[in-house]
Design a protein around this motif. Structure first.
Motif, PDB file in Angstrom:
ATOM      1  N   CYS A  38       0.962  -1.371   0.305  1.00 48.70           N
ATOM      2  CA  CYS A  38      -0.260  -0.085   0.165  1.00 48.70           C
ATOM      3  C   CYS A  38       0.817   1.385  -0.134  1.00 48.70           C
ATOM      4  CB  CYS A  38      -1.080   0.109   1.441  1.00 48.70           C
ATOM      5  SG  CYS A  38      -2.445  -1.242   1.186  1.00 48.70           S
ATOM      6  N   THR A  42       0.448   4.104  -2.749  1.00 52.11           N
ATOM      7  CA  THR A  42      -0.269   5.440  -2.279  1.00 52.11           C
ATOM      8  C   THR A  42       1.416   6.655  -1.906  1.00 52.11           C
ATOM      9  OG1 THR A  42       0.204   5.514   0.333  1.00 52.11           O
ATOM     10  CG2 THR A  42      -2.238   4.454  -0.868  1.00 52.11           C
ATOM     11  N   ASP A  47      -2.168   7.160   3.527  1.00 54.36           N
ATOM     12  CA  ASP A  47      -2.662   7.069   2.751  1.00 54.36           C
ATOM     13  C   ASP A  47      -2.059   5.719   3.216  1.00 54.36           C
ATOM     14  OD1 ASP A  47      -4.049   9.406   1.881  1.00 54.36           O
ATOM     15  OD2 ASP A  47      -2.542   9.491   0.531  1.00 54.36           O
ATOM     16  N   LEU A  51      -4.655   2.528   3.400  1.00 50.88           N
ATOM     17  CA  LEU A  51      -5.657   2.081   2.479  1.00 50.88           C
ATOM     18  C   LEU A  51      -5.491   0.308   2.974  1.00 50.88           C
ATOM     19  CD1 LEU A  51      -6.388   0.495  -0.162  1.00 50.88           C
ATOM     20  CD2 LEU A  51      -3.761   1.122  -0.883  1.00 50.88           C
ATOM     21  N   TRP A  85      -7.695   0.986  -4.200  1.00 49.90           N
ATOM     22  CA  TRP A  85      -6.634   1.602  -4.550  1.00 49.90           C
ATOM     23  C   TRP A  85      -7.391   2.273  -5.759  1.00 49.90           C
ATOM     24  CZ3 TRP A  85      -2.707   2.390  -7.747  1.00 49.90           C
ATOM     25  CH2 TRP A  85      -1.810   3.996  -8.558  1.00 49.90           C
ATOM     26  N   GLN A  88     -10.360   4.417  -5.181  1.00 54.02           N
ATOM     27  CA  GLN A  88      -9.874   5.606  -5.268  1.00 54.02           C
ATOM     28  C   GLN A  88      -9.767   6.534  -5.858  1.00 54.02           C
ATOM     29  OE1 GLN A  88      -7.618   5.588  -2.446  1.00 54.02           O
ATOM     30  NE2 GLN A  88      -8.861   4.267  -0.399  1.00 54.02           N
TER      31      GLN A  88
END
Length: 337
Positions: A38, A42, A47, A51, A85, A88
């Protein structure tokens, strides 16, 4: 609400909590690699931790609907994280597109992400926002985690041919971007006031800084609402939890993570991290002070609307403290065995 309804909700909460604990017993060992993945996606510790938490929550709810568990749990978690992700990123693009239609200036996605200093330990694997979400995920899984094309295809819910294409395109775009300017510190005055009250062990002042509608998270463990709940359940632990840490008879966090800690209440200090003020909690140990917790706040007016206490987030604490160059200790992922 009737007493029977309240009792039923209480029983349901206990059942769900028990199932969640069983889930963590199985999947928690994969969490460091999940956080690392992650983090590459990110490019931000905040973040990445969000996540990671969202991925585990999604995996828990999805597993409850599956007849059998996934044959490759790590690839399955990576798939969950990738999908969340990418969703998003898609929503951000749609928002930017709608803003352009309404006459607002377009904001490139890369300006939304804080600049990450290029530490040597990350240089080889740092992925840039110039890659599409699928390209970035594919390159990370291949070059950083060394997954096979088949495993990457499973993690991204696609074919090996699509993975090859994403790898070819992604690697061709890897160019170092210009450093971004750090954001102006926000909510500094409120955090300074919180720090002063914290170091004075003044529970009344701390509580007065919270909105009645505030949300207080011990990230990954519990969420409380309102100043009253913060005063009863969260703030005392932040102020005086060191007494439990130093107690060898306490059956919470493993003693190997607490050995040498002192019961002395922690000292709070404001530090600027990536343009944002945050609170470091320094705990006393036999060999000196070390950070064991990080607190982040969001402010409305002159009071705290959202407080996030990062204590049971070892990957996140290590990430931020290494970047700040400060000593740290981790507390594991939970307070129960």
């Amino acid at each position: 609400m009737s007493t029977s309804s309240t009792d039923s909700l209480g029983e349901l909460s206990g059942t769900v909590k028990g199932s969640w604990h069983q889930f963590l017993d199985v999947y928690e060992p994969l969490r460091p690699e999940l956080y690392r993945y992650c983090r590459y996606l990110t490019r931000s510790p905040w973040d990445a931790e969000d996540l990671t938490q969202d991925t585990l929550a999604r995996a828990f709810s999805t597993l409850a609907r599956m007849v059998e568990g996934p044959p490759n749990p790590k690839a399955w978690l990576f798939r969950m994280a990738s999908n969340l992700w990418i969703d998003q990123m898609r929503r951000r693009r749609e928002l930017a597109f709608s803003e352009r239609l309404e006459g607002e200036p377009a904001i490139p996605h890369e300006l939304h992400e804080p600049h990450e200093p290029r530490a040597a330990r990350e240089a080889a694997g740092t992925l840039l926002v110039r890659l599409s979400p699928q390209e970035r995920a594919a390159v990370v899984l291949k070059d950083v985690f060394e997954l096979t094309l088949e495993e990457i295809a499973e993690a991204l819910s696609t074919t090996t041919g699509t993975v090859k294409t994403a790898l070819h395109r992604g690697r061709g775009k890897l160019v170092e971007p210009e450093p971004e300017k750090a954001a102006e510190p926000a909510a500094a005055a409120v955090l300074d006031a919180f720090c002063d009250a914290f170091n004075a062990r003044d529970l009344d002042r701390l509580t007065a800084l919270m909105l009645d509608t505030s949300t207080i998270d011990v990230v990954g463990v519990t969420t409380e609402y309102g100043a009253k709940s913060a005063r009863i359940r969260i703030l005392p632990g932040m102020l005086f939890g060191s007494e439990k840490l130093a107690d060898p008879t306490w059956t919470g966090i493993d003693w190997s993570l607490r050995k040498g800690s002192h019961p002395t209440p922690p000292r709070a200090e404001v530090r600027i991290y990536r343009g944002e003020p945050l609170l470091l909690s320094w705990y006393q140990h036999d060999d000196g002070e070390a950070v064991r917790a990080i607190t982040r706040i969001a402010v409305e007016g002159d009071r705290i609307a959202h407080l996030q206490n990062y204590f049971y987030t070892p990957d996140f604490i290590a990430d931020v403290c290494r970047e700040l160059g400060v000593p740290f200790r981790i507390n594991g992922y939970r307070y129960w065995k």
